[in-house]
Design an enzyme around this catalytic site. Structure first.
Site, PDB file in Angstrom:
ATOM      1  CG  ASP A   1      -2.064   0.986   1.099  1.00 51.65           C
ATOM      2  OD1 ASP A   1      -2.645   0.898  -0.036  1.00 51.65           O
ATOM      3  OD2 ASP A   1      -2.122   1.972   1.896  1.00 51.65           O
TER       4      ASP A   1
ATOM      5  CD  GLU B   1      14.892 -15.804   1.545  1.00 56.87           C
ATOM      6  OE1 GLU B   1      14.038 -16.307   2.356  1.00 56.87           O
ATOM      7  OE2 GLU B   1      16.015 -14.781   1.813  1.00 56.87           O
TER       8      GLU B   1
END
Length: 403
Positions: free
Chosen positions: A65, A117
């Site tokens: 956001d 990852e």
């Protein structure tokens, strides 16, 4: 005394005094939404730990956001005022020190590396008060940025053509756009483009299908705001009874569109509560919920929902629509937006007639000798399955063909 002249986007100072701490705190938006200090190593570690927690729970990605407000100027310098700007609000300042700070790049790199990852994860950032060029600069593989270039355009094919042209130039061949037509902060796009017609909703639905075709075939990742697949309209909720906090603060010096109007409940079926709730919802059900809901539209092959479903199946069937290049086309008619997507030696042609009258256009030469094969049309083509030579598009027709 406040540290500087920074403003809240929702009007008034961006600093509020906290009696308990005996300090001012910063809020880019409402006082109930304090900004956290990303410069503090403990705060930064805690935020990354939140990301790690949700990744471990299996989420596919994150929406960031207003991410370009994460960092503020370390010296808390006041923003310069814009020459000639009137009033005392957000727009009067040049926001040099309260957003887009250079340290943001390092924080985004850390966050994105953490997300990367785990395979198949992604982020999309909400760029606040910025340009599509800034959005492109923040975009990386699997990490997208909303640029809002397609929000608020007039209902003109030429306007969309120009917006897409300039946007494509900014993103280039290596950065991937995030495509959006509606969200929780804006009027629903069917309502925006239905204001100039007085009808039974059929014109609005036809335009909704044109825009759905654009959204799901344009280069980039499409983002759907709930309900737009039904052709959902904005609600009519006056500011006097608004739940949206900024709307309750609206005034002649702070005009504000009541966002409640874009946040109505999703209609799933006919009857009380529309399948959304058995109680009283936070906001009222749309007045047309009994005919514009999932149950009704799923049973109608010509509904807006059925059109979205056909489009999603086409995306799965044609790799050009998911990863292909994009070329805007000149059809000889400024009321038609047309482009070609290409991948693996195959092409998909998209032609969208924005006019309420038929129009005849020229088409590029297909790779196949048999002509362009029709994949989808919002109008009856009298059983034809190929396009050869000039083609007449029906009013508000959306047409997809492949070679």
């Amino acid at each position: 005394r406040r540290p500087n002249n920074w403003r809240s986007f929702f009007n008034g100072p961006g600093w509020t005094w906290d009696e308990t701490r005996g300090q001012f705190y910063m809020h880019t938006f409402l006082p109930q939404q304090p900004d956290v200090n990303w410069r503090n190593p403990a705060v930064r570690a805690a935020m990354l730990d939140v990301v790690r927690t949700w990744l471990d729970r299996g989420v596919d990605g994150f929406r960031l956001d207003v991410f370009n407000t994460f960092f503020k100027d370390e010296a808390l310098r006041s923003n310069p005022y814009r020459p000639g700007a009137k009033g005392g609000g957000w727009g009067r300042q040049e926001h040099r020190y309260d957003r887009n700070q250079p340290e943001l790049g390092g924080a985004l790199a850390d966050l994105r590396a953490l997300v990367d990852e785990q395979p198949g994860r992604m982020t999309v950032g909400e760029l606040f008060d910025g340009s599509f060029r800034e959005a492109a600069a923040y975009t990386e593989p699997r990490h997208l940025t909303f640029d809002w270039a397609l929000l608020g355009l007039p209902w003109r094919a030429a306007a969309f053509h120009e917006a897409i042209r300039t946007r494509d130039a900014a993103f280039g061949p290596d950065r991937w756009p995030a495509n959006v037509l509606s969200n929780h902060d804006q009027p629903r796009h069917v309502s925006r483009y239905d204001e100039d017609v007085a009808d039974d909703g059929s014109v609005g639905d036809a335009r909704a299908k044109v825009l759905a075709t654009l959204l799901l075939t344009l280069r980039g990742t499409p983002f759907l705001y709930y309900g737009e697949e039904l052709g959902m309209r904005s609600l009519d909720i006056p500011n006097e009874i608004a739940l949206d906090p900024p709307a309750r603060r609206a005034s002649p010096t702070f005009p504000w569109w009541n966002r409640d109007q874009a946040r109505g409940p999703m209609a799933w079926r006919r009857g009380a509560g529309s399948g959304f709730t058995s109680g009283t919802p936070w906001l009222p059900q749309p007045p047309d919920a009994d005919r514009r809901n999932v149950e009704v539209e799923a049973a109608n092959p010509r509904s807006v929902l059925s059109h979205y479903r056909r489009l999603t199946r086409l995306r799965e069937a044609h790799v050009a629509l998911t990863t292909g290049t994009q070329e805007l086309l000149d059809t000889g008619d400024t009321d038609v937006l047309a482009y070609r997507r290409q991948a693996d030696g195959r092409s998909v042609l998209v032609a969208l007639n924005f006019a309420a009258v038929p129009t005849t256009i020229s088409l590029p030469t297909p790779g196949s000798r048999t002509g362009w094969r029709i994949a989808l049309s919002t109008h009856d083509r009298n059983g034809a399955d190929t396009l050869v030579g000039p083609v007449t598009l029906a009013p508000l027709e959306a047409l997809i063909a492949y070679d």
